[in-house]
Write a protein that holds these residues in place. Structure first.
Motif, PDB file in Angstrom:
ATOM      1  N   ALA A  73       0.831  -1.204   0.000  1.00 44.54           N
ATOM      2  CA  ALA A  73       0.000   0.000   0.000  1.00 44.54           C
ATOM      3  C   ALA A  73       0.867   1.257   0.000  1.00 44.54           C
ATOM      4  O   ALA A  73       0.518   2.270  -0.617  1.00 44.54           O
ATOM      5  N   LEU A  74       2.015   1.204   0.687  1.00 41.27           N
ATOM      6  CA  LEU A  74       2.946   2.336   0.661  1.00 41.27           C
ATOM      7  C   LEU A  74       3.460   2.560  -0.759  1.00 41.27           C
ATOM      8  O   LEU A  74       3.529   3.703  -1.238  1.00 41.27           O
ATOM      9  N   ALA A  75       3.815   1.482  -1.444  1.00 40.39           N
ATOM     10  CA  ALA A  75       4.292   1.596  -2.823  1.00 40.39           C
ATOM     11  C   ALA A  75       3.218   2.165  -3.743  1.00 40.39           C
ATOM     12  O   ALA A  75       3.531   2.815  -4.741  1.00 40.39           O
ATOM     13  N   ALA A  91      -3.501  -4.200 -10.399  1.00 37.83           N
ATOM     14  CA  ALA A  91      -2.699  -5.390 -10.709  1.00 37.83           C
ATOM     15  C   ALA A  91      -1.432  -5.438  -9.865  1.00 37.83           C
ATOM     16  O   ALA A  91      -1.072  -6.497  -9.330  1.00 37.83           O
ATOM     17  N   ALA A  92      -0.744  -4.305  -9.718  1.00 39.88           N
ATOM     18  CA  ALA A  92       0.533  -4.310  -8.985  1.00 39.88           C
ATOM     19  C   ALA A  92       0.317  -4.608  -7.511  1.00 39.88           C
ATOM     20  O   ALA A  92       1.029  -5.435  -6.923  1.00 39.88           O
ATOM     21  N   PHE A  93      -0.670  -3.952  -6.909  1.00 42.21           N
ATOM     22  CA  PHE A  93      -0.924  -4.186  -5.482  1.00 42.21           C
ATOM     23  C   PHE A  93      -1.379  -5.621  -5.251  1.00 42.21           C
ATOM     24  O   PHE A  93      -0.859  -6.307  -4.359  1.00 42.21           O
ATOM     25  N   ASP A  94      -2.339  -6.079  -6.015  1.00 34.96           N
ATOM     26  CA  ASP A  94      -2.859  -7.438  -5.817  1.00 34.96           C
ATOM     27  C   ASP A  94      -1.756  -8.479  -5.987  1.00 34.96           C
ATOM     28  O   ASP A  94      -1.671  -9.444  -5.226  1.00 34.96           O
ATOM     29  N   ARG A  95      -0.907  -8.282  -6.970  1.00 37.68           N
ATOM     30  CA  ARG A  95       0.187  -9.230  -7.202  1.00 37.68           C
ATOM     31  C   ARG A  95       1.169  -9.221  -6.038  1.00 37.68           C
ATOM     32  O   ARG A  95       1.664 -10.279  -5.618  1.00 37.68           O
ATOM     33  N   ALA A  96       1.466  -8.043  -5.508  1.00 39.94           N
ATOM     34  CA  ALA A  96       2.396  -7.946  -4.376  1.00 39.94           C
ATOM     35  C   ALA A  96       1.837  -8.642  -3.146  1.00 39.94           C
ATOM     36  O   ALA A  96       2.578  -9.282  -2.387  1.00 39.94           O
TER      37      ALA A  96
END
Length: 304
Positions: free
Chosen positions: A193-195, A236-241
């Motif tokens: 979430a920070l990213a 996509a980026a958050f869910d993947r992380a």
């Protein structure tokens, strides 16, 4: 008049009456059928509209779409204000499809957050703030949840007005003593979430939706559902992380920062330092529970 003529006239009159009755009856039946057809058409239109609505709304609102569809099929109005409570004095239950309303959500959305230069802690607020509050917390810890619920809004307001810079150290050692790795998964999701630029509000949402301590409740599915409460976070980026534990090395680095603090202080979580000085929250329980006491304490620190 001859008898046979009288009979013919009588039969003609009766036939005319019967014909009139048939026409009237046919007209009434036709009108009733037309009315019913219009009603059924209207219901079908409402049902179709509700089905389209159910298809187009986000997943979290599916229950309301289903209610709309049922209302349309039953002929009841779709939408509108909630029905009055059945129990006198009771209040309608709030819609929890997106989780509980978070205190100071509007403020939290605007707070800047970034990774500290040590690469392991998270900074929230301005580096020019006169007071730095370091918080040591575990997302699985019930006392941390109580602290955040009592003091989170006060801290957010002090950050927003430039008085306080918050330095968060997120640890996950409860996973060592309890089943599962929920604290580590939650810490990883917080770093994601920070990213994505949404840490302050997601941090609050994690505590607001904290599962029971002894359950491994911070599952990937739960973490993603909580993220749906934060506007703009899911992607996509958050869910993947979250699914891949992308920030596992950061979780370990943050744990090491906490371990150094714990060896020195032995206070457990939540822990607090103000401008580098340890605050014993067991002795100063008012600072953990009373927003006015915490505000006065930090404003006094700003004047020192």
């Amino acid at each position: 008049m001859p008898r046979y003529q009288h009979a013919r006239v009588l039969r003609a009159a009766l036939a005319a009456v019967a014909l009139t009755a048939a026409v009237v009856g046919e007209t009434a039946v036709g009108r009733a059928l037309a009315d019913r057809g219009a009603e059924e058409t209207g219901r079908s239109a409402l049902a179709r509209a509700a089905m389209v609505q159910a298809r187009d709304v986000p997943e979290g609102r599916a229950s309301r779409a289903e209610a709309a569809r049922r209302g349309a099929l039953s002929g009841r109005p779709v939408g509108g204000p909630p029905e009055a409570p059945a129990v006198p004095g009771a209040r309608p239950v709030a819609d929890r499809a997106h989780g509980p309303e978070l205190p100071a959500a509007a403020i939290l959305r605007r707070l800047p957050a970034r990774l500290d230069r040590d690469g392991a802690t998270i900074l929230i607020g301005s580096g020019r703030a006169p007071v730095t509050v370091t918080l040591y917390e575990d997302y699985r810890c019930p006392d941390c949840r109580r602290f955040e619920q009592a003091q989170g809004e006060t801290l957010a307001r002090l950050v927003a007005d430039g008085t306080v810079l918050i330095r968060r150290v997120i640890e996950s050692s409860l996973d060592v003593r309890l089943p599962g790795i929920g604290a580590q998964r939650a810490a990883n999701a917080a770093r994601a979430a920070l990213a994505s630029g949404r840490f302050p509000l997601y941090n609050a949402a994690l505590y607001a939706n904290q599962p029971p301590e002894r359950q491994d409740g911070y599952t990937v599915a739960r973490l993603l559902k909580i993220a749906s409460q934060v506007p703009g976070l899911r992607g996509a980026a958050f869910d993947r992380a979250v699914r891949s534990q992308r920030y596992a090395s950061w979780v370990r680095a943050s744990q090491r920062v906490y371990d150094r603090y714990d060896r020195r202080v032995h206070s457990g979580t939540p822990g607090m330092e103000v401008n580098g000085r340890v605050v014993d929250l067991e002795k100063r329980m008012d600072l953990a529970r009373d927003p006015e006491a915490l505000r006065a304490f930090l404003l006094a620190a700003a004047r020192d």
